[in-house]
Design an enzyme around this catalytic site. Structure first.
Site, PDB file in Angstrom:
ATOM      1  N   GLU A 133      45.400  46.821  34.902  1.00 50.43           N
ATOM      2  CA  GLU A 133      45.900  48.001  35.647  1.00 50.43           C
ATOM      3  C   GLU A 133      47.530  47.667  36.093  1.00 50.43           C
ATOM      4  O   GLU A 133      48.187  48.631  36.709  1.00 50.43           O
ATOM      5  CB  GLU A 133      45.020  48.252  36.861  1.00 50.43           C
ATOM      6  CG  GLU A 133      43.450  48.701  36.336  1.00 50.43           C
ATOM      7  CD  GLU A 133      42.726  49.220  37.699  1.00 50.43           C
ATOM      8  OE1 GLU A 133      43.547  49.533  38.492  1.00 50.43           O
ATOM      9  OE2 GLU A 133      41.646  49.510  37.262  1.00 50.43           O
ATOM     10  N   LYS A 160      47.371  43.118  42.586  1.00 49.42           N
ATOM     11  CA  LYS A 160      47.071  42.324  41.612  1.00 49.42           C
ATOM     12  C   LYS A 160      48.325  41.812  40.918  1.00 49.42           C
ATOM     13  O   LYS A 160      48.813  40.681  40.652  1.00 49.42           O
ATOM     14  CB  LYS A 160      46.139  42.872  40.570  1.00 49.42           C
ATOM     15  CG  LYS A 160      44.834  43.083  41.377  1.00 49.42           C
ATOM     16  CD  LYS A 160      44.018  41.652  41.697  1.00 49.42           C
ATOM     17  CE  LYS A 160      43.560  40.708  40.218  1.00 49.42           C
ATOM     18  NZ  LYS A 160      42.997  39.728  40.547  1.00 49.42           N
TER      19      LYS A 160
HETATM   20  P1  NAD Z   1      33.751  41.630  42.694  1.00 51.76           P
HETATM   21  O1  NAD Z   1      34.347  42.482  43.503  1.00 51.76           O
HETATM   22  O2  NAD Z   1      32.581  41.861  41.949  1.00 51.76           O
HETATM   23  O3  NAD Z   1      33.826  40.166  42.993  1.00 51.76           O
HETATM   24  C1  NAD Z   1      34.765  39.586  44.017  1.00 51.76           C
HETATM   25  C2  NAD Z   1      34.294  38.181  44.349  1.00 51.76           C
HETATM   26  O4  NAD Z   1      35.320  37.780  45.472  1.00 51.76           O
HETATM   27  C3  NAD Z   1      33.013  38.679  45.567  1.00 51.76           C
HETATM   28  O5  NAD Z   1      32.061  37.807  45.230  1.00 51.76           O
HETATM   29  C4  NAD Z   1      33.833  38.458  47.060  1.00 51.76           C
HETATM   30  O6  NAD Z   1      32.744  38.187  47.646  1.00 51.76           O
HETATM   31  C5  NAD Z   1      34.951  37.307  46.551  1.00 51.76           C
HETATM   32  N1  NAD Z   1      36.066  37.625  47.652  1.00 51.76           N
HETATM   33  C6  NAD Z   1      36.542  38.663  48.033  1.00 51.76           C
HETATM   34  N2  NAD Z   1      37.499  38.440  49.001  1.00 51.76           N
HETATM   35  C7  NAD Z   1      37.374  37.106  49.277  1.00 51.76           C
HETATM   36  C8  NAD Z   1      37.970  36.076  50.064  1.00 51.76           C
HETATM   37  N3  NAD Z   1      38.929  36.519  50.844  1.00 51.76           N
HETATM   38  N4  NAD Z   1      37.695  34.823  50.094  1.00 51.76           N
HETATM   39  C9  NAD Z   1      36.626  34.334  49.131  1.00 51.76           C
HETATM   40  N5  NAD Z   1      36.188  35.217  48.454  1.00 51.76           N
HETATM   41  C10 NAD Z   1      36.535  36.537  48.259  1.00 51.76           C
HETATM   42  O7  NAD Z   1      34.879  41.636  41.413  1.00 51.76           O
HETATM   43  P2  NAD Z   1      35.003  41.210  39.908  1.00 51.76           P
HETATM   44  O8  NAD Z   1      34.818  42.569  39.208  1.00 51.76           O
HETATM   45  O9  NAD Z   1      33.988  40.470  39.470  1.00 51.76           O
HETATM   46  O10 NAD Z   1      36.299  40.886  39.478  1.00 51.76           O
HETATM   47  C11 NAD Z   1      36.745  39.447  39.498  1.00 51.76           C
HETATM   48  C12 NAD Z   1      38.088  39.364  39.277  1.00 51.76           C
HETATM   49  O11 NAD Z   1      38.393  39.794  37.865  1.00 51.76           O
HETATM   50  C13 NAD Z   1      39.108  40.208  40.175  1.00 51.76           C
HETATM   51  O12 NAD Z   1      40.091  39.242  40.531  1.00 51.76           O
HETATM   52  C14 NAD Z   1      39.461  41.251  39.638  1.00 51.76           C
HETATM   53  O13 NAD Z   1      40.626  41.747  39.953  1.00 51.76           O
HETATM   54  C15 NAD Z   1      39.525  40.833  38.066  1.00 51.76           C
HETATM   55  N6  NAD Z   1      39.191  41.794  36.974  1.00 51.76           N
HETATM   56  C16 NAD Z   1      38.078  42.824  37.255  1.00 51.76           C
HETATM   57  C17 NAD Z   1      37.786  43.564  36.225  1.00 51.76           C
HETATM   58  C18 NAD Z   1      36.480  44.563  36.051  1.00 51.76           C
HETATM   59  O14 NAD Z   1      36.397  45.558  35.153  1.00 51.76           O
HETATM   60  N7  NAD Z   1      35.557  44.281  37.193  1.00 51.76           N
HETATM   61  C19 NAD Z   1      38.677  43.509  35.004  1.00 51.76           C
HETATM   62  C20 NAD Z   1      39.823  42.867  35.123  1.00 51.76           C
HETATM   63  C21 NAD Z   1      40.244  42.108  36.027  1.00 51.76           C
HETATM   64  O1  DAU Z   2      41.003  47.982  34.042  1.00 55.64           O
HETATM   65  C1  DAU Z   2      40.260  47.078  34.612  1.00 55.64           C
HETATM   66  C2  DAU Z   2      39.863  47.703  36.064  1.00 55.64           C
HETATM   67  O2  DAU Z   2      38.668  48.051  35.796  1.00 55.64           O
HETATM   68  C3  DAU Z   2      39.753  46.281  37.195  1.00 55.64           C
HETATM   69  O3  DAU Z   2      40.706  45.563  37.360  1.00 55.64           O
HETATM   70  C4  DAU Z   2      38.889  46.823  38.335  1.00 55.64           C
HETATM   71  O4  DAU Z   2      38.524  45.722  39.108  1.00 55.64           O
HETATM   72  C5  DAU Z   2      37.546  47.571  38.045  1.00 55.64           C
HETATM   73  O5  DAU Z   2      37.218  48.413  39.285  1.00 55.64           O
HETATM   74  C6  DAU Z   2      38.072  48.689  36.979  1.00 55.64           C
HETATM   75  O6  DAU Z   2      38.937  49.805  37.504  1.00 55.64           O
HETATM   76  P1  DAU Z   2      38.444  51.274  37.238  1.00 55.64           P
HETATM   77  O7  DAU Z   2      39.170  52.368  38.277  1.00 55.64           O
HETATM   78  O8  DAU Z   2      38.897  51.868  35.931  1.00 55.64           O
HETATM   79  O9  DAU Z   2      36.977  51.582  37.154  1.00 55.64           O
HETATM   80  P2  DAU Z   2      35.847  52.318  37.789  1.00 55.64           P
HETATM   81  O10 DAU Z   2      34.524  51.794  37.379  1.00 55.64           O
HETATM   82  O11 DAU Z   2      35.972  52.533  39.241  1.00 55.64           O
HETATM   83  O12 DAU Z   2      36.151  53.792  37.269  1.00 55.64           O
HETATM   84  C7  DAU Z   2      36.023  54.110  35.775  1.00 55.64           C
HETATM   85  C8  DAU Z   2      36.497  55.322  35.351  1.00 55.64           C
HETATM   86  O13 DAU Z   2      35.551  56.222  36.084  1.00 55.64           O
HETATM   87  C9  DAU Z   2      37.906  55.617  36.093  1.00 55.64           C
HETATM   88  O14 DAU Z   2      38.513  56.830  35.378  1.00 55.64           O
HETATM   89  C10 DAU Z   2      37.383  56.494  37.236  1.00 55.64           C
HETATM   90  C11 DAU Z   2      36.084  57.172  36.683  1.00 55.64           C
HETATM   91  N1  DAU Z   2      34.726  57.276  37.729  1.00 55.64           N
HETATM   92  C12 DAU Z   2      34.615  56.278  38.632  1.00 55.64           C
HETATM   93  C13 DAU Z   2      33.847  56.270  39.513  1.00 55.64           C
HETATM   94  C14 DAU Z   2      32.965  55.223  40.663  1.00 55.64           C
HETATM   95  C15 DAU Z   2      34.331  58.384  38.122  1.00 55.64           C
HETATM   96  O15 DAU Z   2      34.514  59.643  37.453  1.00 55.64           O
HETATM   97  N2  DAU Z   2      33.344  58.537  38.883  1.00 55.64           N
HETATM   98  C16 DAU Z   2      33.016  57.635  39.669  1.00 55.64           C
HETATM   99  O16 DAU Z   2      32.107  57.563  40.646  1.00 55.64           O
END
Ligand code: NAD
Ligand code: DAU
Length: 350
Positions: A133, A160
């Site tokens: 993102e 980020k």
């Molecule tokens: P998540 O929200 O599921 O987990 C985040 C974790 O960080 C939690 O366990 C939370 O307790 C911990 N945390 C939050 N604030 C904290 C703090 N101040 N000190 C210590 N721990 C803390 O997130 P995720 O989806 O597992 O994402 C993990 C990483 O990967 C993030 O950095 C996110 O930006 C990145 N990322 C996520 C996605 C995705 O699709 N979920 C994609 C690309 C990158």
């Molecule tokens: O691209 C990587 C990112 O993907 C990570 O860095 C973020 O941590 C992760 O949350 C995710 O971000 P998005 O905003 O893309 O994910 P989300 O699941 O929130 O939404 C996916 C798509 O679906 C987006 O276009 C918004 C839409 N959406 C989401 C929700 C929660 C809906 O239409 N309805 C919903 O209720």
């Protein structure tokens, strides 16, 4: 032998990284440093938390002294930093929390590592796990490469992007041995049901409405979380210091198309007539500043490190649905807030 600090490992992706590393590298000591926010859940690692090579420390990455103590206590060699506030919608309602954790927390961690490794920086790794993102949004064509200029557009992606800049600045200014990866949308087991796929799985199961933002034509590139953990392993062990690797699923979906595949699989698994759950689709107000399309060019990690996703989207989605259907208690605890009591009782015993 390595002592690795993994921040945020009680969350979704971090828990998969710990599980992957523990099974593949049984000699490593893994320390999970996590504040346990609403997104952190000790149940995510309950299957391995008795492993003697795994340790948990309930610490906020913004607390410098506490972070420093953990690094010293376990003689940490390397850090894989995942702890963050991760949900875009929450960043729109509370941007400051994202600056504190994602920006200040990352700088704090960099400072603590720099202080501890200062005489011997070359033999360590500070790996920042980041998001696609940061590159902003795409039109109908084109892909994000590692050279795409940063253009974050939500408070989450701005935080980020800022943390990525700090990580690179520590390489250039202090010689900190950093690696970065920027990944697309993950899906899989143990994901907090505020994100699209687990939310919609839970709502279909409970016959609740499926809130589609805007016209539903937003596009994301989806990757099975286990494949992200494999990619993090490859970047950590084989990636070059100072480099960034984009990670993606080669798997773009418009939200509505994805929702239809999800409904098809869910209706089949729940024994519903095909298409039953379509009636749950509800168009709702759009997310402010909603990024139109993300799509990753993952050719660098593929060519240089030999990584590719291991499953098709249909396979990964099927495994994911099966996990949520088989783990109703996990979902109930997470959605009821009951899991907070579990944390408190666990914490007393540690
Ligand atoms: P998540 O929200 O599921 O987990 C985040 C974790 O960080 C939690 O366990 C939370 O307790 C911990 N945390 C939050 N604030 C904290 C703090 N101040 N000190 C210590 N721990 C803390 O997130 P995720 O989806 O597992 O994402 C993990 C990483 O990967 C993030 O950095 C996110 O930006 C990145 N990322 C996520 C996605 C995705 O699709 N979920 C994609 C690309 C990158
Ligand atoms: O691209 C990587 C990112 O993907 C990570 O860095 C973020 O941590 C992760 O949350 C995710 O971000 P998005 O905003 O893309 O994910 P989300 O699941 O929130 O939404 C996916 C798509 O679906 C987006 O276009 C918004 C839409 N959406 C989401 C929700 C929660 C809906 O239409 N309805 C919903 O209720």
């Amino acid at each position: 032998m390595q002592n690795i600090l993994i921040t945020g490992a009680s969350g979704f992706i971090g828990s998969h990284v710990v599980r992957h590393f523990l099974s593949k590298y049984p000699d490593y000591t893994l320390v999970n440093l996590d504040k346990l926010t609403y997104a952190g859940n000790l149940e995510n690692l309950r299957d391995i938390d008795q492993n003697e090579k795994y340790h948990f420390e309930k610490v906020d990455i913004c607390d410098f002294d506490a972070v420093q103590k953990v690094i010293q206590k376990y003689e940490i060699d390397s850090i894989i930093h995942l702890a963050a506030e991760s949900h875009v919608d929450r960043s729109i309602s509370n941007p400051t929390e994202f600056v504190l954790t994602n920006v200040l927390g990352t700088v704090n961690l960099l400072n603590a590592a720099k202080d501890y490794w200062k005489d011997d920086l070359d033999n360590h790794i500070f790996y920042h796990v980041s998001t696609d993102e940061v590159y902003g949004t795409l039109g109908a064509t084109g892909l994000f490469t590692e050279d795409t200029p940063y253009d974050p557009r939500s408070p989450y992606s701005a935080s980020k992007a800022s943390s990525d800049h700090f990580v690179r600045a520590y390489l250039h200014t202090y010689g900190m041995p950093v690696k970065l990866s920027n990944c697309s949308n993950n899906y899989g087991s143990h994901q907090f049901p505020e994100k699209l796929i687990p939310l919609f799985i839970n709502n279909i199961k409970n016959k609740k409405s499926l809130p589609v933002y805007g016209d539903g034509k937003y596009t994301r590139d989806w990757l099975w979380v286990v494949d992200h953990a494999r990619a993090i392993d490859d970047v950590f062990h084989k990636g070059k210091v100072g480099e960034t690797y984009n990670i993606g699923g080669f798997n773009e979906w418009q939200n509505m198309d994805l929702i239809h595949v999800l409904i098809e699989q869910m209706d089949a698994k729940l024994g519903n007539a095909p298409g039953t759950s379509k009636e749950l689709i509800t168009y709702v107000k759009d997310r402010p500043g909603h990024d139109k399309r993300y799509a990753i060019d993952a050719s660098k990690i593929e060519k240089e490190l030999g990584w590719r996703p291991s499953v098709t989207f249909e396979e990964g989605l099927s495994k994911t649905i099966d996990w949520y259907l088989a783990n109703e208690e996990w979902m109930e605890n997470v959605t009821s807030g009951h899991y907070r009591k579990y944390y408190e009782s666990m914490y007393v015993h540690r």
